[in-house]
Design a protein around this motif. Structure first.
Motif: not given
Length: 84
Positions: A4-11, A36-42, A46-52, A72-79
């Protein structure tokens, strides 16, 4: 494994450097660990503070290991958002 798809928002979008990317994971925990493995660092911080949202439904306080992902699902990552 579901695809499926992960969508990132804002921060989260700024930290990941992309607006969205595919997932290949059985659970939300698996998808987030791959992110986390693909994008180490910031993004890790940020993920620690997000809702999903998974397919439009809030995850809330459910353990991420228990949240199954669908093909075919979607994960929305909302800081946290500021404003009023």
């Amino acid at each position: 494994m579901a695809k499926g798809t992960v969508r990132y928002w804002a921060a989260a979008k700024a930290a990941a450097g992309v607006a969205e990317e595919p997932y290949d994971a059985a659970t939300l925990a698996d998808a987030l660990e791959a992110a986390r493995q693909r994008h180490p660092g910031e993004l890790v911080r940020v993920l620690r503070r997000c809702s999903f949202l998974v397919d439009g439904d809030p995850v809330g306080t459910r353990a991420h290991e228990t949240v199954r992902l669908a093909d075919g699902g979607t994960v929305e990552v909302l800081p946290p958002f500021a404003g009023g």
